[in-house]
Design an enzyme around this catalytic site. Structure first.
Site, PDB file in Angstrom:
ATOM      1  N   ASP A  37     149.824 146.480  15.217  1.00  0.00           N
ATOM      2  CA  ASP A  37     149.056 145.752  16.241  1.00  0.00           C
ATOM      3  C   ASP A  37     148.946 146.603  17.508  1.00  0.00           C
ATOM      4  O   ASP A  37     149.756 147.498  17.730  1.00  0.00           O
ATOM      5  CB  ASP A  37     149.785 144.418  16.552  1.00  0.00           C
ATOM      6  CG  ASP A  37     148.861 143.349  17.113  1.00  0.00           C
ATOM      7  OD1 ASP A  37     148.324 143.560  18.208  1.00  0.00           O
ATOM      8  OD2 ASP A  37     148.681 142.316  16.456  1.00  0.00           O
ATOM      9  N   VAL A  61     143.431 149.258  14.635  1.00  0.00           N
ATOM     10  CA  VAL A  61     142.822 149.342  13.297  1.00  0.00           C
ATOM     11  C   VAL A  61     141.494 150.101  13.291  1.00  0.00           C
ATOM     12  O   VAL A  61     141.054 150.563  12.242  1.00  0.00           O
ATOM     13  CB  VAL A  61     142.603 147.943  12.657  1.00  0.00           C
ATOM     14  CG1 VAL A  61     143.925 147.283  12.323  1.00  0.00           C
ATOM     15  CG2 VAL A  61     141.730 147.047  13.528  1.00  0.00           C
ATOM     16  N   TYR A 152     129.676 138.532  15.879  1.00  0.00           N
ATOM     17  CA  TYR A 152     130.955 138.280  15.196  1.00  0.00           C
ATOM     18  C   TYR A 152     130.704 137.952  13.727  1.00  0.00           C
ATOM     19  O   TYR A 152     131.359 138.494  12.833  1.00  0.00           O
ATOM     20  CB  TYR A 152     131.673 137.121  15.900  1.00  0.00           C
ATOM     21  CG  TYR A 152     132.989 136.689  15.268  1.00  0.00           C
ATOM     22  CD1 TYR A 152     134.162 137.417  15.466  1.00  0.00           C
ATOM     23  CD2 TYR A 152     133.061 135.526  14.504  1.00  0.00           C
ATOM     24  CE1 TYR A 152     135.372 136.990  14.904  1.00  0.00           C
ATOM     25  CE2 TYR A 152     134.260 135.097  13.937  1.00  0.00           C
ATOM     26  CZ  TYR A 152     135.419 135.840  14.145  1.00  0.00           C
ATOM     27  OH  TYR A 152     136.608 135.420  13.590  1.00  0.00           O
ATOM     28  N   LYS A 156     131.998 139.357   9.888  1.00  0.00           N
ATOM     29  CA  LYS A 156     132.730 138.534   8.918  1.00  0.00           C
ATOM     30  C   LYS A 156     131.970 138.414   7.592  1.00  0.00           C
ATOM     31  O   LYS A 156     132.587 138.310   6.535  1.00  0.00           O
ATOM     32  CB  LYS A 156     133.040 137.164   9.530  1.00  0.00           C
ATOM     33  CG  LYS A 156     134.003 137.247  10.723  1.00  0.00           C
ATOM     34  CD  LYS A 156     135.348 137.864  10.329  1.00  0.00           C
ATOM     35  CE  LYS A 156     136.348 137.942  11.444  1.00  0.00           C
ATOM     36  NZ  LYS A 156     137.641 138.521  11.034  1.00  0.00           N
ATOM     37  N   THR A 187     145.073 129.294  17.678  1.00  0.00           N
ATOM     38  CA  THR A 187     145.763 130.565  17.962  1.00  0.00           C
ATOM     39  C   THR A 187     145.313 131.053  19.345  1.00  0.00           C
ATOM     40  O   THR A 187     144.360 130.498  19.911  1.00  0.00           O
ATOM     41  CB  THR A 187     145.383 131.653  16.934  1.00  0.00           C
ATOM     42  OG1 THR A 187     144.004 131.987  17.117  1.00  0.00           O
ATOM     43  CG2 THR A 187     145.643 131.232  15.497  1.00  0.00           C
ATOM     44  N   THR A 190     141.466 131.345  19.765  1.00  0.00           N
ATOM     45  CA  THR A 190     140.610 130.175  20.004  1.00  0.00           C
ATOM     46  C   THR A 190     141.019 129.441  21.277  1.00  0.00           C
ATOM     47  O   THR A 190     140.180 128.840  21.939  1.00  0.00           O
ATOM     48  CB  THR A 190     140.685 129.208  18.809  1.00  0.00           C
ATOM     49  OG1 THR A 190     142.032 129.132  18.349  1.00  0.00           O
ATOM     50  CG2 THR A 190     139.813 129.679  17.671  1.00  0.00           C
TER      51      THR A 190
HETATM   52  N1  NAD Z   1     141.539 131.520  15.031  1.00  0.00           N
HETATM   53  C1  NAD Z   1     140.485 131.175  14.328  1.00  0.00           C
HETATM   54  O1  NAD Z   1     139.943 130.049  14.512  1.00  0.00           O
HETATM   55  C2  NAD Z   1     139.899 132.089  13.285  1.00  0.00           C
HETATM   56  C3  NAD Z   1     138.945 131.546  12.443  1.00  0.00           C
HETATM   57  C4  NAD Z   1     138.406 132.358  11.436  1.00  0.00           C
HETATM   58  C5  NAD Z   1     138.822 133.665  11.305  1.00  0.00           C
HETATM   59  N2  NAD Z   1     139.753 134.169  12.159  1.00  0.00           N
HETATM   60  C6  NAD Z   1     140.164 135.558  11.938  1.00  0.00           C
HETATM   61  O2  NAD Z   1     141.549 135.568  11.610  1.00  0.00           O
HETATM   62  C7  NAD Z   1     142.144 136.780  12.062  1.00  0.00           C
HETATM   63  C8  NAD Z   1     143.353 136.454  12.929  1.00  0.00           C
HETATM   64  O3  NAD Z   1     142.901 135.720  14.066  1.00  0.00           O
HETATM   65  P1  NAD Z   1     143.872 134.936  15.072  1.00  0.00           P
HETATM   66  O4  NAD Z   1     143.259 133.612  15.269  1.00  0.00           O
HETATM   67  O5  NAD Z   1     145.277 135.051  14.644  1.00  0.00           O
HETATM   68  O6  NAD Z   1     143.613 135.810  16.381  1.00  0.00           O
HETATM   69  P2  NAD Z   1     144.604 136.204  17.596  1.00  0.00           P
HETATM   70  O7  NAD Z   1     143.715 136.717  18.678  1.00  0.00           O
HETATM   71  O8  NAD Z   1     145.476 135.065  17.893  1.00  0.00           O
HETATM   72  O9  NAD Z   1     145.457 137.389  16.979  1.00  0.00           O
HETATM   73  C9  NAD Z   1     144.805 138.589  16.611  1.00  0.00           C
HETATM   74  C10 NAD Z   1     145.784 139.726  16.618  1.00  0.00           C
HETATM   75  O10 NAD Z   1     145.042 140.927  16.345  1.00  0.00           O
HETATM   76  C11 NAD Z   1     145.464 141.938  17.262  1.00  0.00           C
HETATM   77  N3  NAD Z   1     144.399 142.932  17.441  1.00  0.00           N
HETATM   78  C12 NAD Z   1     143.247 142.806  18.136  1.00  0.00           C
HETATM   79  N4  NAD Z   1     142.557 143.958  18.101  1.00  0.00           N
HETATM   80  C13 NAD Z   1     143.301 144.827  17.349  1.00  0.00           C
HETATM   81  C14 NAD Z   1     143.113 146.172  16.958  1.00  0.00           C
HETATM   82  N5  NAD Z   1     142.037 146.886  17.346  1.00  0.00           N
HETATM   83  N6  NAD Z   1     144.055 146.763  16.184  1.00  0.00           N
HETATM   84  C15 NAD Z   1     145.157 146.064  15.805  1.00  0.00           C
HETATM   85  N7  NAD Z   1     145.394 144.796  16.160  1.00  0.00           N
HETATM   86  C16 NAD Z   1     144.468 144.181  16.931  1.00  0.00           C
HETATM   87  C17 NAD Z   1     145.788 141.160  18.532  1.00  0.00           C
HETATM   88  O11 NAD Z   1     146.592 141.923  19.413  1.00  0.00           O
HETATM   89  C18 NAD Z   1     146.478 139.932  17.966  1.00  0.00           C
HETATM   90  O12 NAD Z   1     147.854 140.147  17.772  1.00  0.00           O
HETATM   91  C19 NAD Z   1     141.034 137.532  12.796  1.00  0.00           C
HETATM   92  O13 NAD Z   1     140.458 138.473  11.914  1.00  0.00           O
HETATM   93  C20 NAD Z   1     140.037 136.454  13.130  1.00  0.00           C
HETATM   94  O14 NAD Z   1     138.728 136.973  13.304  1.00  0.00           O
HETATM   95  C21 NAD Z   1     140.289 133.409  13.159  1.00  0.00           C
END
Ligand code: NAD
Length: 251
Positions: A37, A61, A152, A156, A187, A190
């Site tokens: 991360d 990443v 976005y 996806k 999270t 959101t």
């Molecule tokens: N929360 C939602 O409602 C939701 C819904 C659908 C999909 N997602 C997807 O699920 C995954 C996780 O989301 P989340 O809700 O836990 O988000 P979050 O923002 O709570 O956590 C995301 C994590 O990714 C890390 N991150 C961001 N950019 C990065 C990079 N360049 N390299 C490495 N790490 C990086 C952040 O530091 C964080 O720890 C994401 O791919 C998101 O798009 C989330």
């Protein structure tokens, strides 16, 4: 006996949100986990919480150069990588007319390129080891549309498509590739977009009448990482309380 005993996993975006819960669940099921991360403080603190089975790697990443060292580090520290939870992602809303190209590109770099580079980086070690499981974080925005979400959603939908291609290409090498499609999950991602009010509004749109939690998501990542899912490849699994079950007129 853990369901992931003797497996080594990399969880990107593992410092917070869904990734942190996935890392916790993997360790609880017997895996050794590299939390990769950009968030140093949260990532290190989670690794400390999880003890010797976890290690934090500062890793962006979207940086092609640093992927090799994360994989080498995981191989050396814990053994050949069996599982990649390609979970890191960022969210930006923006109307088509106004969204700056730089933001569109940033979304593409982290979400789409980051996912691709992850699959590329683990393939060699998984192939040598006889197989593995890659789990790509898409979204309900990779299954359906939403206004102000074009950039976005593009990433996806790309992840969903890349998952199918990778499942075809890597399946013969014993590597399974699947995508997970979370609905609205509570999270940090959101929470910043409206807090409790946004959560309540989101919940009202879901057939189960609640938003999801990271605890709803992590078991799916455990299942897909484990040998219990040994014949699941190229699948897209919605974990969304049923929100994508409608054609919208029924909402
Ligand atoms: N929360 C939602 O409602 C939701 C819904 C659908 C999909 N997602 C997807 O699920 C995954 C996780 O989301 P989340 O809700 O836990 O988000 P979050 O923002 O709570 O956590 C995301 C994590 O990714 C890390 N991150 C961001 N950019 C990065 C990079 N360049 N390299 C490495 N790490 C990086 C952040 O530091 C964080 O720890 C994401 O791919 C998101 O798009 C989330």
């Amino acid at each position: 006996m853990g369901r992931l005993d003797n497996k080594t996993a990399i969880v990107t975006g593992g410092a917070m949100g869904q990734g942190a819960e996935i890392a916790r669940a993997y360790v609880a099921e017997g895996a050794r986990v590299v939390i990769a991360d950009v968030a140093k403080e949260q990532g290190q603190s989670l690794a400390d919480e999880l003890g010797g089975a976890a290690h934090f790697a500062h890793h962006d990443v979207s940086d092609a150069g640093s992927w090799a060292s994360v994989v080498d580090d995981a191989n050396a520290r814990f053994g050949p990588v069996d599982v990649l939870a390609n979970n890191a992602g960022i969210l930006r809303f923006g109307d088509i007319e106004r969204m700056p190209a730089e933001e569109v590109e940033l979304l593409w770099r982290v979400n789409q390129l980051g996912c691709f580079l992850g699959m590329q980086a683990v393939t060699r070690t998984m192939r040598k080891n006889g197989g593995g499981s890659i789990i790509n974080a898409s979204s309900v925005e990779g299954l359906a549309g939403m206004p102000s979400c074009t950039a976005y959603a593009a990433t996806k939908w790309a992840i969903r498509g890349m998952t199918k291609c990778a499942a075809m290409e890597l399946g013969p090498k014993g590597i399974r590739v699947n995508s997970v499609h979370p609905g609205m999950i509570d999270t940090p991602m959101t929470r910043v977009h409206g807090g409790d009010a946004a959560m309540e509004y989101g919940a009202s749109k879901v057939p189960l009448r609640r938003v999801g939690t990271p605890g709803d998501i992590a078991p799916v990542y455990v299942f897909l990482a484990s040998d219990e899912s040994s014949y699941i490849n190229g699948a897209e699994i919605a974990v969304d309380g049923g929100v994508t079950s409608t054609h919208a007129f029924g909402a």
